[in-house]
Design an enzyme around this catalytic site. Structure first.
Site, short mmCIF file in Angstrom:
data_model
loop_
_atom_site.label_atom_id
_atom_site.label_comp_id
_atom_site.label_asym_id
_atom_site.label_seq_id
_atom_site.Cartn_x
_atom_site.Cartn_y
_atom_site.Cartn_z
N ILE A 297 20.28 -29.80 97.90
CA ILE A 297 20.13 -31.17 97.41
C ILE A 297 20.20 -31.39 95.78
O ILE A 297 19.26 -31.29 95.24
CB ILE A 297 18.76 -31.82 97.69
CG1 ILE A 297 18.26 -31.45 99.23
CG2 ILE A 297 18.44 -33.18 97.39
CD1 ILE A 297 19.26 -32.23 100.32
N GLU A 298 21.58 -31.03 95.53
CA GLU A 298 21.70 -31.33 94.01
C GLU A 298 21.96 -32.78 93.70
O GLU A 298 21.76 -33.70 94.47
CB GLU A 298 23.04 -30.46 93.51
CG GLU A 298 24.48 -31.03 94.38
CD GLU A 298 25.37 -30.44 93.80
OE1 GLU A 298 25.77 -30.49 92.74
OE2 GLU A 298 26.56 -30.17 94.69
N LYS B 297 28.84 -35.13 86.09
CA LYS B 297 29.27 -36.67 85.83
C LYS B 297 29.31 -36.84 84.36
O LYS B 297 29.57 -37.73 83.92
CB LYS B 297 27.89 -37.38 86.16
CG LYS B 297 27.65 -37.50 87.69
CD LYS B 297 26.80 -38.39 88.20
CE LYS B 297 26.18 -38.37 89.41
NZ LYS B 297 25.65 -37.03 90.06
N ILE C 19 17.34 -40.07 86.50
CA ILE C 19 18.20 -41.09 86.52
C ILE C 19 18.05 -41.40 88.05
O ILE C 19 18.36 -40.40 88.90
CB ILE C 19 19.60 -40.89 86.07
CG1 ILE C 19 19.56 -40.52 84.55
CG2 ILE C 19 20.29 -41.94 86.39
CD1 ILE C 19 21.11 -39.99 84.21
N CYS D 287 -0.25 -37.54 69.14
CA CYS D 287 0.91 -37.89 69.31
C CYS D 287 1.33 -39.06 70.33
O CYS D 287 2.06 -39.86 70.03
CB CYS D 287 2.04 -36.85 69.44
SG CYS D 287 1.90 -35.48 68.48
N HIS E 58 20.32 -42.91 90.23
CA HIS E 58 21.91 -43.47 90.04
C HIS E 58 22.06 -44.46 90.87
O HIS E 58 21.37 -45.04 91.94
CB HIS E 58 22.54 -42.21 90.90
CG HIS E 58 22.67 -40.92 89.58
ND1 HIS E 58 23.51 -41.11 88.62
CD2 HIS E 58 21.98 -39.72 89.68
CE1 HIS E 58 23.18 -39.93 88.03
NE2 HIS E 58 22.32 -39.16 88.63
N CYS F 78 -4.74 -36.20 72.64
CA CYS F 78 -3.42 -35.89 72.02
C CYS F 78 -3.15 -37.32 71.46
O CYS F 78 -2.97 -38.37 71.77
CB CYS F 78 -2.38 -36.02 73.18
SG CYS F 78 -0.60 -35.77 72.87
N VAL G 229 6.25 -18.48 100.63
CA VAL G 229 6.67 -18.15 101.96
C VAL G 229 7.51 -16.94 101.73
O VAL G 229 8.53 -16.58 100.98
CB VAL G 229 7.56 -18.98 102.80
CG1 VAL G 229 8.30 -18.25 104.00
CG2 VAL G 229 6.80 -20.22 102.89
N CYS H 168 4.35 -33.13 68.09
CA CYS H 168 3.91 -31.71 67.64
C CYS H 168 3.84 -30.72 68.82
O CYS H 168 3.73 -29.42 68.77
CB CYS H 168 2.27 -31.53 67.29
SG CYS H 168 0.93 -31.71 68.48
C1 LIG Z 1 20.06 -30.63 84.78
C2 LIG Z 1 19.59 -31.60 85.95
C3 LIG Z 1 19.76 -32.97 86.11
C4 LIG Z 1 19.88 -33.62 87.12
N1 LIG Z 1 19.69 -34.97 87.07
C5 LIG Z 1 19.57 -35.99 88.18
C6 LIG Z 1 19.26 -37.27 88.13
O1 LIG Z 1 19.42 -37.95 86.75
N2 LIG Z 1 19.20 -37.99 89.20
C7 LIG Z 1 19.34 -37.45 90.39
O2 LIG Z 1 19.20 -38.08 91.14
N3 LIG Z 1 19.42 -36.16 90.49
C8 LIG Z 1 19.34 -35.31 89.38
N4 LIG Z 1 19.28 -33.69 89.51
C9 LIG Z 1 19.05 -33.31 90.95
C10 LIG Z 1 17.45 -33.08 91.15
O3 LIG Z 1 16.78 -32.78 90.09
C11 LIG Z 1 17.41 -32.37 92.73
O4 LIG Z 1 18.43 -33.02 93.52
C12 LIG Z 1 16.23 -32.59 93.16
O5 LIG Z 1 15.12 -32.37 92.09
C13 LIG Z 1 15.83 -31.36 94.11
O6 LIG Z 1 14.69 -31.54 94.80
P1 LIG Z 1 14.30 -30.32 95.89
O7 LIG Z 1 12.98 -30.88 96.32
O8 LIG Z 1 15.43 -30.09 96.75
O9 LIG Z 1 14.27 -29.03 94.85
P2 LIG Z 1 13.01 -28.44 93.95
O10 LIG Z 1 12.41 -29.67 93.00
O11 LIG Z 1 13.77 -27.45 93.41
O12 LIG Z 1 11.83 -28.14 95.04
C14 LIG Z 1 11.79 -26.94 95.77
C15 LIG Z 1 10.26 -26.47 95.81
O13 LIG Z 1 10.33 -25.41 96.58
C16 LIG Z 1 9.44 -24.50 96.40
N5 LIG Z 1 9.89 -23.14 96.95
C17 LIG Z 1 11.10 -22.44 96.64
N6 LIG Z 1 11.06 -21.15 97.40
C18 LIG Z 1 9.76 -21.40 98.00
C19 LIG Z 1 9.20 -20.44 98.91
N7 LIG Z 1 9.69 -19.32 99.14
N8 LIG Z 1 7.81 -20.63 99.34
C20 LIG Z 1 7.12 -21.93 99.00
N9 LIG Z 1 7.88 -22.74 98.25
C21 LIG Z 1 9.16 -22.49 97.71
C22 LIG Z 1 9.92 -24.34 94.54
O14 LIG Z 1 8.82 -23.77 94.00
C23 LIG Z 1 9.86 -25.81 94.57
O15 LIG Z 1 8.94 -26.51 94.16
C24 LIG Z 1 19.58 -33.07 88.35
C25 LIG Z 1 19.37 -31.66 88.45
C26 LIG Z 1 19.54 -30.87 87.38
C27 LIG Z 1 19.40 -29.50 87.47
#
Ligand SMILES: Cc1cc2nc3c(=O)[nH]c(=O)nc-3n(C[C@H](O)[C@H](O)[C@H](O)COP(=O)(O)OP(=O)(O)OC[C@H]3O[C@@H](n4cnc5c(N)ncnc54)[C@H](O)[C@@H]3O)c2cc1C
Length: 491
Positions: free
Chosen positions: A344-345, A258, A56, A411, A58, A409, A180, A444
């Site tokens: 970054i949640e 939410k 989403i 489907c 937001h 594919c 890393v 499938c």
């Molecule tokens: C169920 C769910 C629903 C969500 N829905 C939404 C939504 O609808 N809208 C929204 O805005 N946000 C949503 N979020 C939040 C969103 O998904 C995250 O904020 C976002 O994906 C975070 O991205 P990121 O790049 O920080 O982390 P990640 O996508 O986790 O990327 C981190 C990367 O670092 C790599 N990594 C980790 N450790 C190492 C290492 N030691 N060496 C090298 N690489 C490493 C990992 O493999 C990964 O690829 C949701 C989250 C969840 C769990």
């Protein structure tokens, strides 16, 4: 391998983590004459939390005032249309509705409306009749809603892969399968060790998602912790397309969620979820019958006609919540030149373009000299989506390239030519092909097409079938050739 024997490499900026934050940051930095390297531990980018979320975009009305989430969410939302157009990524602005099922809940809905107005978010208050006219399948007991028409839906993996492809086309280096495993600072310089390399960098950007606190601790920085929070989601068959138009939010009952939503995804499927459960570990992505019950009863409060028999698959993702309850976007207080983009949640997917756009400014303030690159190309080459073309366009494509006539594919109507193109753009695994093309994502769930996709991967990558994997080393799909089994007396 001993550290001394590893390949040494020097760059100006090293990004740890190829999620949506790392890949979009890489693309932003590609606009400058900089030597940038992104290290990703998995076989492809986008496989962390970025792959498993609600998708989403937001609107920017849920975030508490004064937080970094609020600072970056609405600006991120506003960047989406141009970003997805430039990168040719599936995105639609279908709007979000926060729905009140009682007079008491209307107070919260009005609060979101006022908050939206204050932030400049386009919002409208809708009466019961107006909401039901817009969403006829909604619970008829609805009292009213706030509608934010610029909320949207995106394919998150597609966006991360596209951003990386574009960053690489503009000069960024990518190393996958490169976790890393150790990191340290010596004076101004930072060092990152992988199983094969030692990377020296002026600046390290920590975008490692769930593992960002581990990366910080490798440098001796314990200024934040990541507290994993799981979310399960359930996806319906494409038959339910059109049952709901905008993303439906209930009035939330807790500060960390939410609520359970009804989500039309960017490619037309309907999804329900996510749960929001604190977890003791970072890697639990299992789904449970208990969460399924919870999700179903909650989502049916909003849309009573949802039928559990139409579910085709489910997944879980884990939010990288920080112990501050907010994003951590700052230089390390312990290590100069270590920039954390951590915690970054949600709404991190929405906020990511705005966070990434701020990074060059932060690096400049740190002292890096950023000179714009004259040849930066913001667009990536368009992707052919065969299923969306007219009959005439399909015929013309098949005339030009007969591989468009070979349906792999059934489907999801994905052709051999699209799979070959996905591999040329960086797919190396079955999941990489599936998330880029939808091959194997239909009803499938790849039961019919997997062997064909495997043989295309084997042919295009020049690897034997035994090395074709679902998602990297350890997930290979063929263990023995039939001849070998015969030799073992198994069949
Ligand atoms: C169920 C769910 C629903 C969500 N829905 C939404 C939504 O609808 N809208 C929204 O805005 N946000 C949503 N979020 C939040 C969103 O998904 C995250 O904020 C976002 O994906 C975070 O991205 P990121 O790049 O920080 O982390 P990640 O996508 O986790 O990327 C981190 C990367 O670092 C790599 N990594 C980790 N450790 C190492 C290492 N030691 N060496 C090298 N690489 C490493 C990992 O493999 C990964 O690829 C949701 C989250 C969840 C769990």
């Amino acid at each position: 391998m001993e550290r001394e024997a590893k390949t040494k490499k020097r760059v100006q900026v090293a990004i740890v983590g190829g999620g949506i934050v790392g890949t979009l940051t890489a693309r932003e930095l590609a606009r400058y004459e900089l030597d940038v390297l992104l290290l990703e531990k998995e076989a492809e980018v986008g496989w962390g939390t970025t792959k498993a979320n609600s998708g989403i975009v937001h609107a920017g009305i849920h975030e508490e005032p004064g937080t970094l989430k609020a600072k970056y969410c609405f600006p991120g939302n506003q960047m989406y249309p141009k970003l997805c157009e430039e990168l040719d990524v599936s995105f639609r602005q279908n709007g979000i509705l926060v729905v009140a099922l009682s007079e008491e809940e209307m107070d919260t809905v009005r609060m979101y409306y006022q908050r939206g107005l204050k932030r400049g978010v386009p919002v409208r208050l809708l009466t019961r009749e107006e909401v039901l006219a817009q969403e006829p399948n909604l619970n008829p007991e609805v009292v009213g809603a706030v509608f934010a028409p610029e909320g949207g839906a995106v394919m998150p993996f597609e966006l991360a892969a596209a951003a990386m492809e574009n960053a690489v086309a503009n000069g960024v280096q990518l190393m996958v399968d490169s976790p890393v495993i150790n990191a340290w600072a010596e004076g101004e310089q930072k060092y990152l060790e992988t199983p094969t390399h030692v990377i020296e960098a002026d600046v390290v950007i920590n975008a490692a998602g769930l593992f960002a606190d581990d990366i910080a601790r490798m440098f001796g920085d314990d200024s934040f912790s990541i507290l994993p929070r799981k979310g399960e989601e359930y996806l319906f068959d494409a038959q339910l397309e059109g049952m709901v138009h905008s993303t439906l939010f209930p009035v939330p009952r807790s500060k960390t969620s939410k609520g359970i939503l009804v989500i039309p995804t960017a490619d037309g499927n309907l999804m329900i979820g996510p749960t929001s459960d604190d977890m003791p570990v970072k890697d639990d992505i299992g789904t449970t019958a208990e969460a399924f019950e919870r999700i179903f009863s909650e989502s049916r409060r909003m849309v009573p006609g949802l039928d559990p028999r139409k579910i085709i698959t489910q997944f879980a993702g884990v939010r990288a919540a920080s112990d501050r309850g907010d994003f951590v976007i700052e230089f390390s207080p312990k290590v100069p030149g270590l920039l954390h983009l951590a915690g970054i949640e949600s709404p991190g997917l929405t906020a990511a373009p705005a966070i990434a756009a701020d990074v060059p400014k932060m690096l400049q303030e740190y002292g890096l000299n950023l000179v714009p690159k004259s040849g930066f190309e913001p667009r990536r080459e368009k992707v052919v989506r065969f299923r969306l073309l007219s009959r005439e366009e399909q015929d013309e494509l098949i005339r030009q390239n007969p591989a468009y006539g070979r349906m792999v594919c059934r489907c999801e109507t994905v052709t051999e030519a699209e799979i070959v193109d996905a591999i040329k753009r960086g797919a190396r695994t079955l999941d990489g092909v599936k998330f880029r093309t939808r091959a194997g994502a239909g009803r499938c769930q790849s039961g019919f097409c997997q062997p064909v996709i495997m043989s295309i991967l084997s042919r295009e990558l020049g690897i034997p079938m035994e090395q074709v994997s679902k998602r990297g080393a350890g997930t290979e799909q063929v263990n023995f050739k039939a001849k070998e089994l015969l030799g073992k007396g198994v069949c």
